[in-house]
Structures are given as structure tokens and as C-alpha cells.
Design an enzyme around this catalytic site. Structure first.
Site, PDB file in Angstrom:
ATOM      1  N   HIS A  87       0.870  -1.185   0.000  1.00 42.56           N
ATOM      2  CA  HIS A  87       0.000   0.000   0.000  1.00 42.56           C
ATOM      3  C   HIS A  87       0.903   1.230   0.000  1.00 42.56           C
ATOM      4  CE1 HIS A  87      -2.786   2.977   1.771  1.00 42.56           C
ATOM      5  NE2 HIS A  87      -3.771   2.180   1.443  1.00 42.56           N
ATOM      6  N   ASP A  93       3.124  -4.615   8.132  1.00 43.08           N
ATOM      7  CA  ASP A  93       1.880  -3.855   7.995  1.00 43.08           C
ATOM      8  C   ASP A  93       0.734  -4.860   8.071  1.00 43.08           C
ATOM      9  OD1 ASP A  93      -0.417  -2.619   7.107  1.00 43.08           O
ATOM     10  OD2 ASP A  93       0.452  -1.800   5.272  1.00 43.08           O
ATOM     11  N   GLN A 103      -4.486  -5.222   6.765  1.00 43.52           N
ATOM     12  CA  GLN A 103      -5.443  -6.096   6.097  1.00 43.52           C
ATOM     13  C   GLN A 103      -5.498  -7.491   6.714  1.00 43.52           C
ATOM     14  OE1 GLN A 103      -7.607  -5.250   3.652  1.00 43.52           O
ATOM     15  NE2 GLN A 103      -6.891  -3.149   3.750  1.00 43.52           N
ATOM     16  N   LYS A 161     -10.552  -1.234  10.670  1.00 45.24           N
ATOM     17  CA  LYS A 161     -10.705  -2.423   9.823  1.00 45.24           C
ATOM     18  C   LYS A 161     -11.095  -3.658  10.628  1.00 45.24           C
ATOM     19  CE  LYS A 161      -7.375  -0.712   6.404  1.00 45.24           C
ATOM     20  NZ  LYS A 161      -8.254  -0.335   5.288  1.00 45.24           N
ATOM     21  N   CYS A 207      -4.792   2.432  -3.669  1.00 44.70           N
ATOM     22  CA  CYS A 207      -3.553   2.940  -3.056  1.00 44.70           C
ATOM     23  C   CYS A 207      -2.414   1.939  -3.221  1.00 44.70           C
ATOM     24  CB  CYS A 207      -3.759   3.274  -1.585  1.00 44.70           C
ATOM     25  SG  CYS A 207      -4.901   4.636  -1.303  1.00 44.70           S
TER      26      CYS A 207
END
Length: 404
Positions: A121, A198, A201, A224, A362
Site C-alpha cells: 500500500h 503492515d 489487512q 478495519k 492505493c
């Protein structure tokens, strides 16, 4: 097994209509919907507690502080951090990444290397580019293949003693690829490099065990995982958090201040300058409680079922191509239909009450790799149903007929 009807009843927004049609919400990769228990917890905080934390001796301040720190403890247990002070509250994943990139500016020198992956991202690309411009370090990219998987043999070749930090996503937001982060972490550590994951997600679908992974940093966003926007977590190993300078200066992150010198507070406060999103931090703990009650094993199994069902249904549409066909992936399907711009399909199915994401998500380097302007992305959550997938597939077929 999940009782989908019971779960859906927990989410007030799912009962509404959009453009006169029942809402089908397949944009969970952008943000999740919130259960009533989370919404009620936000209201309860502002109605019954609302006070600043860590600073007041009065009762409401103490109640707010206690609730905030209880939430930190819940997150510590959820990700299996060794200490509660290794959990830093942030405004989201982007905030956490920037905090670490800023800290590494005091460590890197010209000729050092920062490694990212082709699946990132923008939030896990741009801060590192800025860091490299500031320090003279070089940005190195792990390449991907047509299936949307990282090429690990190339990763092995790129690693060297110059590599100071490797930063990759746990799961690709654009393709759903589940990356082999344990392999990446272990290999990077052989060269003395730090590793930031990261997890934005990943956390909606699984429970990261940061001690088992042995990552140095793990970042994610609250919105999220059924929590409020403007919340997030930066996990960092104690040794790294003590070594890096604070990202922001201000109240709360200090021990002493004079015009001659300031000394910083101990962890976690060193990285938590200013009045935080108190309600958000507290309610993030509520959201994590809710998800654990549903059960992540149940979530994973059900979402995999949705992914397989939707994939088979969509592939029946002539001219439809799915981007991201990794062997290990989560409930995200990015696709296009030959000769039709993704935005046009997204616009038409929105009129039918269906929310998907269209564009580059993104993740422009991924789109450039496939030589496409973007994709239609349907991202599923545990509160979605196969009936919604059927409605979605029929809507895509209708849009295709209208646009052909």
C-alpha cells in the site's frame, strides 16, 4: 459454525437500503462496519466518563485512564506482546509506519538499504521513500509474480549487510495475497535487519502472534476490525522502542521539561504525545472482544468459504479476469472485465445497492505491474452472505450487458 443471521443483526447499517435496494457491503478492505456493541460503547464513554487520561486525580479521569489501560492490556493479549508498554496507541496504520520511519532517520546513513515489497500500500512505500531522501539510503523492492506472490528467491538475493529494515504487508489490500512473513522475518534477522509488518489487512482475518512471528514492529488500524476510525496500534519490541526517538513532541511524552533540556517519559508514553483518541482507544478493546467472541477460527473458515464461492461464480462470467491468484489468500477478489473500465461497473452496481472499491486501491505499483488502470475489488467479511454474493454477481452481469 457461524450463525450469520444472528451476526448480521449485530450490525445496524446492514439493514438499510441504498438507492432503494438492500445494502450489499463488499468494501470491507477499506473499512469494516461496526457492531451495535461498539457503537453503544462509544456513546457510553461520552455520556458517562468523558475525561482526559493520565493527568487528573479526579474520579472521571481515573475511570477514563483505567478503561484506556485495560484496552491496552486486551490488545497486548490479543497479539501476544510480551509487555503492555510494547503496545502504542496510534491514529492508524499510516501513523505507526511513519513513527518508525521517522525513528530510523536517526539510524540510517548513505548507502544503507530499506527493503519494501512490490505488494505494498502507498502508506508502506511513501514514508520509506521520504526516509531514503532524508538519509541517502536506498529503497530496494522485492518483486512479485503474475499470481501476485512475492518472489522469495529474489528476496534472498537482495538481502545483504546493507539491509537495515525490511517492511512488508501481512496481506495485500489490493490482491488478498497472504505473504510468508515468518520466512521473511527469519531471513532478514540473519542479516541483522529489523522487520516491520503492515497488518492492516490481516487483523480482520487472523490473530497475529508477534512473539511467535518475532517481528520487530507490527502495525494495524482499528477501523478495519470493527473499531472506530482514527485508532490503531503500533507494536514494537521493547529494545527498539527504547532505541528510537519519539515521533512527536508535546504533552504526556515527557518526564521533565525546561528551556535547557527535555527528558522523555518511559514507554509507552514516549510515543503517545498529546491527548489521544481516548474513546477510540477504549472502544478498540470492545471491538477486539467482539471479534474474539465470534472466534477467529470461525471467521477464517467462513470467509474462505465465501472467497471460494464468489470466485467460482465470478469466473462463470465471460471475459472476467481475477488479479491475484496466490495459493494463500484471504477474502479479497480484484477483477476486471475485458474492454470495460472498472469505474463504470462500480458506478452501475452502486445504483443496485452494492458497495465495492474501484481504482488502484492505493497500490499503483501493482496496477502498473499488470498494466491496468485499476480493478474492481470485492472484499468480504464474516457478516457477509452467499446470498449477497449471488446479488453481486447478477449485478456485475447486468452492468456488463449494459456496457458491452
Amino acid at each position: 459454525m457461524l450463525d450469520i443471521n444472528k451476526i448480521r443483526a449485530d450490525f445496524p447499517i446492514l439493514t438499510q437500503k441504498v438507492n432503494g435496494k438492500p445494502l450489499v457491503y463488499f468494501d470491507n478492505g477499506a473499512t469494516s462496519q461496526k457492531p451495535k456493541v461498539v457503537i453503544d460503547a462509544i456513546v457510553k464513554y461520552y455520556e458517562e466518563i468523558n475525561a482526559n487520561i493520565h493527568r487528573g486525580v479526579h474520579t472521571l479521569s481515573q475511570l477514563a485512564t483505567d478503561a484506556y489501560e485495560v484496552s491496552r492490556g486486551k490488545i497486548q493479549n490479543h497479539i501476544n506482546a510480551k509487555f503492555p508498554y510494547e503496545v502504542i496507541f496510534t491514529a492508524g496504520t499510516t501513523h505507526g509506519i511513519n513513527a518508525i520511519a521517522n525513528g530510523f532517520a536517526s539510524i540510517l546513513k548513505a548507502g544503507d538499504e530499506v527493503m519494501v515489497s512490490a505488494l505494498e500500500h502507498h502508506s508502506n512505500i511513501v514514508p520509506w521513500q521520504m526516509l531514503c531522501e532524508k538519509t541517502g539510503a536506498k529503497l530496494v523492492v522485492i518483486p512479485m509474480n503474475e499470481e501476485g506472490e512475492l518472489i522469495l528467491s529474489e528476496f534472498d538475493k537482495l538481502l545483504s549487510d546493507k539491509t537495515k529494515i525490511v517492511t512488508v504487508n501481512h496481506i495485500s489490500n489490493a490482491l488478498g495475497t497472504l505473504n510468508p512473513i515468518k520466512y521473511i522475518i527469519d531471513k532478514a534477522h540473519q542479516f541483522g535487519a529489523a522487520v516491520l509488518i503492515d497488518g492492516a489487512q490481516a487483523v480482520p482475518h487472523l490473530k497475529p502472534n508477534v512473539q511467535e512471528l518475532d517481528c520487530d514492529f507490527y502495525v494495524f488500524s482499528g477501523h478495519k476490525i470493527c473499531g472506530p476510525t482514527g485508532t490503531g496500534v503500533l507494536y514494537g519490541k521493547e529494545e527498539w522502542l527504547r532505541k528510537l526517538p519519539p515521533y512527536q513532541g508535546g504533552g504526556e511524552m515527557i518526564a521533565t521539561v525546561s528551556f535547557e533540556k527535555t527528558t522523555y517519559a518511559d514507554l509507552p508514553h514516549k510515543f503517545e504525545a498529546g491527548t489521544p483518541n481516548i474513546a477510540g482507544g477504549i472502544v478498540l478493546g470492545t471491538a477486539i472482544d467482539y471479534l474474539n467472541e465470534v472466534g477467529f477460527e470461525n471467521i477464517q473458515a467462513y470467509e474462505h468459504e465465501l472467497l471460494e464461492y464468489a470466485t467460482s461464480k465470478l469466473l462463470e462470467i465471460e471475459g472476467l479476469r481475477i488479479f491475484g491468484t496466490a495459493k494463500e489468500k484471504t477474502s479479497v477478489i480484484s477483477f476486471n472485465i475485458d474492454g470495460i473500465h472498472p469505474y463504470d461497473i462500480g458506478t452501475i452496481i452502486d445504483k443496485l445497492g452494492i458497495a465495492v472499491r474501484t481504482g488502484h486501491h492505493c497500490a499503483q505499483p501493482i496496477m502498473d505491474f499488470y498494466k491496468i488502470p485499476g480493478t474492481i475489488r470485492a472484499s468480504f467479511a464474516f457478516y457477509n452472505s452467499k446470498e449477497e454474493i449471488d446479488i453481486f454477481v447478477e449485478a456485475v452481469k447486468k452492468a456488463k450487458t449494459m456496457l458491452s
